[in-house]
Design a protein around this motif. Structure first.
Motif, PDB file in Angstrom:
ATOM      1  N   VAL A   5      11.852  21.808 -21.154  1.00 44.19           N
ATOM      2  CA  VAL A   5      12.648  21.645 -19.940  1.00 44.19           C
ATOM      3  C   VAL A   5      11.787  22.009 -18.742  1.00 44.19           C
ATOM      4  O   VAL A   5      11.453  23.186 -18.535  1.00 44.19           O
ATOM      5  CB  VAL A   5      13.919  22.515 -19.971  1.00 44.19           C
ATOM      6  CG1 VAL A   5      14.723  22.308 -18.691  1.00 44.19           C
ATOM      7  CG2 VAL A   5      14.769  22.177 -21.198  1.00 44.19           C
ATOM      8  N   GLU A   6      11.431  20.985 -17.961  1.00 45.59           N
ATOM      9  CA  GLU A   6      10.606  21.171 -16.774  1.00 45.59           C
ATOM     10  C   GLU A   6      11.488  21.321 -15.534  1.00 45.59           C
ATOM     11  O   GLU A   6      12.568  20.725 -15.455  1.00 45.59           O
ATOM     12  CB  GLU A   6       9.664  19.980 -16.575  1.00 45.59           C
ATOM     13  CG  GLU A   6       8.733  19.712 -17.732  1.00 45.59           C
ATOM     14  CD  GLU A   6       9.246  18.707 -18.737  1.00 45.59           C
ATOM     15  OE1 GLU A   6       8.449  18.233 -19.564  1.00 45.59           O
ATOM     16  OE2 GLU A   6      10.459  18.375 -18.709  1.00 45.59           O
ATOM     17  N   SER A   7      11.003  22.083 -14.568  1.00 50.78           N
ATOM     18  CA  SER A   7      11.721  22.255 -13.306  1.00 50.78           C
ATOM     19  C   SER A   7      10.730  22.655 -12.219  1.00 50.78           C
ATOM     20  O   SER A   7       9.571  22.966 -12.499  1.00 50.78           O
ATOM     21  CB  SER A   7      12.810  23.322 -13.446  1.00 50.78           C
ATOM     22  OG  SER A   7      12.233  24.576 -13.738  1.00 50.78           O
ATOM     23  N   GLY A   8      11.213  22.639 -10.978  1.00 57.08           N
ATOM     24  CA  GLY A   8      10.401  23.115  -9.876  1.00 57.08           C
ATOM     25  C   GLY A   8       9.828  22.038  -8.977  1.00 57.08           C
ATOM     26  O   GLY A   8       9.191  22.350  -7.966  1.00 57.08           O
ATOM     27  N   LEU A  20       5.698  24.641 -10.667  1.00 56.00           N
ATOM     28  CA  LEU A  20       6.467  24.030 -11.751  1.00 56.00           C
ATOM     29  C   LEU A  20       6.603  25.015 -12.908  1.00 56.00           C
ATOM     30  O   LEU A  20       5.702  25.814 -13.155  1.00 56.00           O
ATOM     31  CB  LEU A  20       5.796  22.755 -12.238  1.00 56.00           C
ATOM     32  CG  LEU A  20       5.444  21.709 -11.184  1.00 56.00           C
ATOM     33  CD1 LEU A  20       4.869  20.465 -11.870  1.00 56.00           C
ATOM     34  CD2 LEU A  20       6.641  21.354 -10.335  1.00 56.00           C
ATOM     35  N   SER A  21       7.728  24.907 -13.600  1.00 51.68           N
ATOM     36  CA  SER A  21       7.969  25.727 -14.784  1.00 51.68           C
ATOM     37  C   SER A  21       8.373  24.823 -15.947  1.00 51.68           C
ATOM     38  O   SER A  21       9.003  23.790 -15.749  1.00 51.68           O
ATOM     39  CB  SER A  21       9.091  26.736 -14.533  1.00 51.68           C
ATOM     40  OG  SER A  21       8.772  27.618 -13.483  1.00 51.68           O
ATOM     41  N   CYS A  22       8.026  25.249 -17.138  1.00 49.38           N
ATOM     42  CA  CYS A  22       8.435  24.525 -18.340  1.00 49.38           C
ATOM     43  C   CYS A  22       8.831  25.556 -19.393  1.00 49.38           C
ATOM     44  O   CYS A  22       7.999  26.353 -19.827  1.00 49.38           O
ATOM     45  CB  CYS A  22       7.306  23.650 -18.855  1.00 49.38           C
ATOM     46  SG  CYS A  22       7.613  22.921 -20.480  1.00 49.38           S
ATOM     47  N   THR A  77       7.389  30.234 -21.496  1.00 46.13           N
ATOM     48  CA  THR A  77       7.296  29.421 -20.287  1.00 46.13           C
ATOM     49  C   THR A  77       5.842  29.208 -19.891  1.00 46.13           C
ATOM     50  O   THR A  77       5.031  30.135 -19.947  1.00 46.13           O
ATOM     51  CB  THR A  77       8.054  30.088 -19.130  1.00 46.13           C
ATOM     52  OG1 THR A  77       9.432  30.273 -19.518  1.00 46.13           O
ATOM     53  CG2 THR A  77       8.007  29.228 -17.871  1.00 46.13           C
ATOM     54  N   TYR A  94       5.162  16.534 -16.551  1.00 43.33           N
ATOM     55  CA  TYR A  94       5.699  16.911 -17.850  1.00 43.33           C
ATOM     56  C   TYR A  94       4.839  18.000 -18.472  1.00 43.33           C
ATOM     57  O   TYR A  94       3.658  18.109 -18.176  1.00 43.33           O
ATOM     58  CB  TYR A  94       5.682  15.723 -18.811  1.00 43.33           C
ATOM     59  CG  TYR A  94       6.411  14.492 -18.365  1.00 43.33           C
ATOM     60  CD1 TYR A  94       5.787  13.545 -17.547  1.00 43.33           C
ATOM     61  CD2 TYR A  94       7.714  14.241 -18.772  1.00 43.33           C
ATOM     62  CE1 TYR A  94       6.445  12.392 -17.152  1.00 43.33           C
ATOM     63  CE2 TYR A  94       8.386  13.088 -18.386  1.00 43.33           C
ATOM     64  CZ  TYR A  94       7.745  12.177 -17.576  1.00 43.33           C
ATOM     65  OH  TYR A  94       8.406  11.038 -17.192  1.00 43.33           O
ATOM     66  N   GLN A 106      12.464  15.679 -19.693  1.00 42.53           N
ATOM     67  CA  GLN A 106      12.816  14.713 -18.647  1.00 42.53           C
ATOM     68  C   GLN A 106      11.795  14.695 -17.516  1.00 42.53           C
ATOM     69  O   GLN A 106      11.777  13.779 -16.702  1.00 42.53           O
ATOM     70  CB  GLN A 106      14.202  15.022 -18.079  1.00 42.53           C
ATOM     71  CG  GLN A 106      14.261  16.125 -17.022  1.00 42.53           C
ATOM     72  CD  GLN A 106      14.052  17.525 -17.588  1.00 42.53           C
ATOM     73  OE1 GLN A 106      14.051  17.722 -18.801  1.00 42.53           O
ATOM     74  NE2 GLN A 106      13.899  18.506 -16.711  1.00 42.53           N
ATOM     75  N   THR A 108       9.710  16.525 -14.145  1.00 46.88           N
ATOM     76  CA  THR A 108      10.161  16.931 -12.823  1.00 46.88           C
ATOM     77  C   THR A 108       9.352  16.163 -11.778  1.00 46.88           C
ATOM     78  O   THR A 108       8.129  16.081 -11.859  1.00 46.88           O
ATOM     79  CB  THR A 108      10.049  18.456 -12.638  1.00 46.88           C
ATOM     80  OG1 THR A 108      10.630  18.848 -11.399  1.00 46.88           O
ATOM     81  CG2 THR A 108       8.616  18.960 -12.725  1.00 46.88           C
TER      82      THR A 108
END
Length: 114
Positions: A5-8, A20-22, A77, A94, A106, A108
């Motif tokens: 799960v990627e975000s940021g 970014l974080s994963c 993470t 990714y 998905q 980011t």
């Protein structure tokens, strides 16, 4: 099943920064070499940075000196600190193991405007 799960991501102007974080589910994270990848429409996914379980890193020439990959094994993470962003960094980012054998998340979106 392991999930990524990627975000940021976000939209920034050239010269800006993003982190970014994963998050990786499952117990394999601490022993896995992890990487960040990016893809733009019509092009192949490319490797941006990688980090071993012990913290050794390597980077694509295009991001050396601007991006920093790191990891927190206690939090499962991996991070990507991106500084001095350029319009050509615009892509979907990714994470995955360097063997790319996990199902892709998905991603980011990172958009850098000039």
């Amino acid at each position: 099943q392991v999930q990524l799960v990627e975000s940021g991501g976000g939209s920034v102007q050239a010269g800006g920064s993003l982190r970014l974080s994963c998050v990786v589910s499952g117990s394999i994270f601490s022993i896995s070499r992890m990487g960040w990848y990016r893809q733009v429409p019509g092009k192949q996914r490319e490797s941006v940075a990688a980090i071993t379980s012990g913290g050794s890193t390597n980077y694509a020439d295009s991001v050396k000196g601007r991006f920093t990959i790191s990891r927190d094994n206690a939090k499962n993470t991996v991070y990507l600190q991106m500084n001095s962003l350029k319009p050509e960094d615009t892509a979907v980012y990714y994470c995955n193991r360097v063997t790319r054998d996990l199902s892709w998340g998905q991603g980011t979106q990172v958009t850098v405007s000039s």
